[in-house]
Design an enzyme around this catalytic site. Structure first.
Site, short mmCIF file in Angstrom:
data_model
loop_
_atom_site.label_atom_id
_atom_site.label_comp_id
_atom_site.label_asym_id
_atom_site.label_seq_id
_atom_site.Cartn_x
_atom_site.Cartn_y
_atom_site.Cartn_z
N SER A 15 0.85 -1.20 0.00
CA SER A 15 0.00 0.00 0.00
C SER A 15 0.88 1.25 0.00
O SER A 15 1.64 1.46 -0.94
CB SER A 15 -0.96 -0.04 1.20
OG SER A 15 -1.98 0.94 1.06
N GLU A 25 -2.26 -2.92 -7.83
CA GLU A 25 -3.41 -3.13 -6.95
C GLU A 25 -3.84 -1.77 -6.43
O GLU A 25 -3.09 -0.80 -6.52
CB GLU A 25 -3.04 -4.08 -5.79
CG GLU A 25 -1.94 -3.56 -4.86
CD GLU A 25 -2.44 -2.68 -3.74
OE1 GLU A 25 -3.64 -2.76 -3.39
OE2 GLU A 25 -1.64 -1.88 -3.22
N HIS A 77 -5.18 -5.44 -1.27
CA HIS A 77 -5.89 -5.19 -0.02
C HIS A 77 -6.97 -6.24 0.25
O HIS A 77 -8.14 -5.92 0.49
CB HIS A 77 -6.51 -3.80 -0.04
CG HIS A 77 -5.51 -2.69 0.11
ND1 HIS A 77 -4.68 -2.29 -0.91
CD2 HIS A 77 -5.22 -1.90 1.17
CE1 HIS A 77 -3.93 -1.29 -0.50
NE2 HIS A 77 -4.23 -1.03 0.76
#
Length: 248
Positions: A52, A146, A216
């Protein structure tokens, strides 16, 4: 140097520390990275792991010539369904061979075979660091993407930027992971995240595999950024294999 950057830099230089596991993502790594001192990192190399917001560090290290781990963070170690992801992180940290990632056929897959070093992570962060000292080249590499909690038109805007800035042109291959909790406006954008990505990937000739367990979700399998890998996409689905390598 900020207090946070000073603390992080001291951990980078500590010879007793073999790995730094970022506890969680969120926001702020792009504000921190310019204050980090990597000058002694060659004498004290170690794994840095996270995903992330940690995409900034993954990319920055790759630009400096070092591998790092895109994988589950301690705040998520005990989430239900994350056992395989945690095991994949352990294998990466201790230099054990990674298990190949095999996913089912997807209607948007683009067949072919590619080899190259892994680069990528969170699309929003890759967009943020474009043109900065943390941007790593995509040329000749397998890009994985992602994202979480983004408006669909934001996904389109970021993919358009990667396309117009020439970052997609030299890709060897593309791996598409989880695009979770996507948002839409009152007037729908009209395409899902994967369809948006396909609209740009289709402008090129590299293989593309969708549905990989990266991002995630609980099944966030560890990928070593900078590791040589092989992507195979065919009628039976897509497969990503990382080369074996020892720990840092």
């Amino acid at each position: 140097m900020s207090c946070g950057a000073a603390i992080f830099s001291s951990r980078l230089d500590d010879p007793s520390i073999r790995a730094i596991l970022c506890a969680r993502g969120g926001y702020g790594t792009a504000r921190l990275v310019d204050g980090l001192d990597f000058s002694r990192f060659p004498q004290q190399p170690k794994w840095i792991a996270g995903f992330s917001d940690i995409t900034v560090l993954n990319s920055h290290l790759l630009r400096l010539g070092y591998a790092s781990i895109h994988g589950v963070m301690p705040v998520l170690f005990h989430q239900a369904g994350g056992e395989a992801a945690l095991e994949s992180l352990r294998r990466a940290l201790f230099g054990e061979a990674a298990l190949p990632l095999q996913v089912a056929p997807h209607r948007l897959n683009r067949p072919g075979t590619a080899t190259g070093r892994l680069v990528g992570g969170n699309l929003s962060l890759l967009h943020t660091i474009t043109g900065t000292a943390s941007q790593a080249s995509f040329d000749g590499r397998i890009l994985f993407l992602e994202d979480l909690d983004e408006y669909l038109y934001h996904i389109d805007r970021m993919m358009l930027h990667l396309h117009r800035s020439g970052q997609l042109a030299g890709l060897a291959g593309l791996v598409v992971g989880h695009f979770s909790q996507m948002r839409d406006n009152t007037i729908p954008f009209g395409s899902a995240a994967e369809e948006i990505i396909d609209s740009y990937a289709g402008l090129y000739h590299f293989p593309v595999g969708y549905g990989f367990p990266v991002g995630h979700e609980a099944d966030n399998m560890a990928l070593v950024v900078g590791r040589e890998a092989r992507l195979e996409v065919g009628p039976e689905g897509a497969r990503l294999t990382m080369d074996a390598a020892g720990a840092v």
